[in-house]
Design a protein around this motif. Structure first.
Motif, mmCIF file in Angstrom:
data_model
loop_
_atom_site.group_PDB
_atom_site.id
_atom_site.type_symbol
_atom_site.label_atom_id
_atom_site.label_comp_id
_atom_site.label_asym_id
_atom_site.label_seq_id
_atom_site.Cartn_x
_atom_site.Cartn_y
_atom_site.Cartn_z
ATOM 1 N N ARG A 23 -5.127 12.672 8.323
ATOM 2 C CA ARG A 23 -5.671 13.675 7.784
ATOM 3 C C ARG A 23 -4.290 14.943 7.780
ATOM 4 N N LEU A 24 -2.979 14.415 8.262
ATOM 5 C CA LEU A 24 -1.798 15.195 8.484
ATOM 6 C C LEU A 24 -0.925 14.784 7.222
ATOM 7 N N GLY A 25 -1.360 14.161 6.342
ATOM 8 C CA GLY A 25 -1.071 13.896 4.432
ATOM 9 C C GLY A 25 -0.052 12.649 4.503
ATOM 10 N N ARG A 26 0.285 11.680 5.504
ATOM 11 C CA ARG A 26 1.116 10.918 5.917
ATOM 12 C C ARG A 26 0.780 9.839 6.164
ATOM 13 N N GLY A 27 0.256 9.516 4.708
ATOM 14 C CA GLY A 27 -0.104 8.116 4.291
ATOM 15 C C GLY A 27 0.291 6.340 4.887
ATOM 16 N N GLU A 28 1.774 6.673 4.980
ATOM 17 C CA GLU A 28 2.833 5.221 4.329
ATOM 18 C C GLU A 28 2.323 4.978 6.051
ATOM 19 N N LEU A 57 -4.685 3.408 1.403
ATOM 20 C CA LEU A 57 -3.884 4.357 1.196
ATOM 21 C C LEU A 57 -2.901 3.330 0.240
ATOM 22 N N ALA A 58 -2.599 2.799 0.634
ATOM 23 C CA ALA A 58 -1.628 1.572 -0.669
ATOM 24 C C ALA A 58 -1.644 1.598 -2.371
ATOM 25 N N ASP A 59 -2.743 1.458 -1.891
ATOM 26 C CA ASP A 59 -3.260 1.712 -3.738
ATOM 27 C C ASP A 59 -3.176 3.696 -4.235
ATOM 28 N N SER A 60 -3.803 4.242 -3.450
ATOM 29 C CA SER A 60 -3.518 5.500 -3.782
ATOM 30 C C SER A 60 -2.445 6.170 -3.789
ATOM 31 N N GLY A 61 -1.335 5.329 -3.401
ATOM 32 C CA GLY A 61 -0.070 6.333 -3.055
ATOM 33 C C GLY A 61 -0.028 7.672 -2.416
ATOM 34 N N LEU A 103 -5.542 15.684 3.395
ATOM 35 C CA LEU A 103 -5.683 13.901 2.878
ATOM 36 C C LEU A 103 -5.708 14.077 1.598
ATOM 37 N N PRO A 104 -5.235 13.889 0.736
ATOM 38 C CA PRO A 104 -4.802 13.982 0.028
ATOM 39 C C PRO A 104 -5.953 13.084 -1.770
ATOM 40 N N LEU A 105 -6.112 14.332 -2.336
ATOM 41 C CA LEU A 105 -7.903 14.030 -2.568
ATOM 42 C C LEU A 105 -7.672 12.379 -3.354
ATOM 43 N N ALA A 106 -6.619 11.787 -3.906
ATOM 44 C CA ALA A 106 -6.395 10.390 -4.488
ATOM 45 C C ALA A 106 -6.768 9.360 -3.524
ATOM 46 N N ALA A 107 -7.136 9.636 -1.731
ATOM 47 C CA ALA A 107 -6.842 8.734 -1.166
ATOM 48 C C ALA A 107 -8.599 8.605 -0.352
ATOM 49 N N LEU A 108 -8.742 9.933 -0.956
ATOM 50 C CA LEU A 108 -10.856 10.262 -0.744
ATOM 51 C C LEU A 108 -11.619 8.934 -1.060
ATOM 52 N N THR A 109 -12.714 8.672 -0.613
ATOM 53 C CA THR A 109 -12.897 7.145 -0.655
ATOM 54 C C THR A 109 -14.589 7.491 -0.771
ATOM 55 N N ALA A 110 -14.908 6.845 -1.963
ATOM 56 C CA ALA A 110 -17.168 7.484 -1.589
ATOM 57 C C ALA A 110 -17.345 6.313 0.018
ATOM 58 N N GLU A 111 -16.577 5.478 0.719
ATOM 59 C CA GLU A 111 -17.402 5.620 1.393
ATOM 60 C C GLU A 111 -17.121 6.399 2.448
#
Length: 303
Positions: A23-28, A57-61, A103-111
């Motif tokens: 939620r804070l955008g700290r994906g790594e 998270l890894a795939d989305s970068g 949350l980065p858009l690229a990390a948003l999932t259908a689940e």
């Protein structure tokens, strides 16, 4: 808390930290927490789920625009009218609260979207479910995302035709004291013309031909009889242009209407379908056997 020996090997603690970091955008950092939680859990299904979160998270970068900023940009487009902005905004607000603005858009999932839908609208009517589903699909198309609502089946809607209001109830409506002029004119016009509600609400003062009791709206003629004819001159008094049916107050600075929906003499905006419907249902609740109040469409007489 994390230093407590009892919690050192508790897998839900890094899992919760991972959600907060997303939620804070700290994906790594979130990815590492999900991987640690997967190592700690003894449940095979939970381990698979946590590893999948880490892989997403890894795939989305985790790069690109965040959900909150993208949603604001999507809703700020000039081609959206006020009703659409409200509707889309309700859907995206619930999604943003659930997964976080950062949350980065690229990390948003259908689940994730499916979980939000099941929690928020799982028990909702089909029409409500489908409206929110349509909003997500529109947002995905605009943002060039995969259709995150693809796993959400469209629900079958059943619509029962509401019967026109009976003559006894109409008499009560026409003669009810304390009804404002705007409502009396709108209700009479809808009943006498048999026209669609949106067409009548789209009428402008300059569209009216008071002598011939007709007006041009949405490519068709709307005509009326004596009941409406006795009310319209008073309703349009002092106005030569702009919407026929106006809101009660001037809109605030943050909700400036389009020029075509604003009266140049009063600066008030066009009455919305939602507001007109609410006022009619409230005024007729005591007459409706269900207690809910009638809808404006029920003013249309039988063909």
């Amino acid at each position: 808390m994390s230093s407590d020996p009892v919690l050192q090997n508790y897998h839900l603690l890094p899992s919760v930290r991972g959600d907060l970091l997303v939620r804070l955008g700290r994906g790594e950092e979130a990815k590492l927490e999900f991987e640690r939680a997967a190592e700690l859990t003894q449940n095979i299904a939970e381990r698979a789920f946590l590893l999948r979160r880490a892989e997403e998270l890894a795939d989305s970068g985790v790069s690109g625009p965040a959900l909150g900023a993208a949603a604001e940009e999507f809703l700020a487009r000039d081609e959206l009218n006020a009703a659409t902005i409200r509707s889309y905004g309700q859907t995206l607000r619930r999604l943003r609260l659930a997964v976080g603005d950062q949350l980065p858009l690229a990390a948003l999932t259908a689940e994730q979207v499916a979980r939000v839908f099941e929690t928020a609208w799982g028990a909702a009517a089909a029409k409500t479910w489908n409206r929110h589903r349509s909003a997500i699909r529109s947002f995905c198309a605009w943002a060039c995302l995969d259709d995150l609502a693809a796993d959400l089946d469209r629900r079958a809607e059943t619509r029962s035709r509401a019967l026109p209001i009976g003559s006894a109830q109409l008499y009560e409506i026409w003669n009810r004291p304390g009804i404002p002029l705007r409502e009396r004119a709108l209700w009479r016009l809808l009943h006498e013309s048999g026209a669609a509600v949106k067409a009548v609400l789209s009428l402008n003062v300059e569209d009216l031909d008071l002598d011939d009791r007709r007006a041009r709206a949405a490519g068709t003629w709307v005509s009326w009889r004596s009941g409406t004819a006795g009310l319209l001159p008073e309703l349009v008094a002092g106005r030569s242009r702009g919407p026929l049916f106006l809101t009660d107050r001037k809109p605030g600075p943050s909700r400036t209407p389009r020029d075509g929906d604003r009266c140049p003499e009063t600066c008030r905006s066009r009455l919305s379908y939602e507001r007109a419907e609410y006022l009619f249902k409230r005024a007729t609740a005591a007459l409706d056997p269900t207690g809910d109040g009638y809808t404006l469409r029920q003013l249309k007489p039988l063909a």
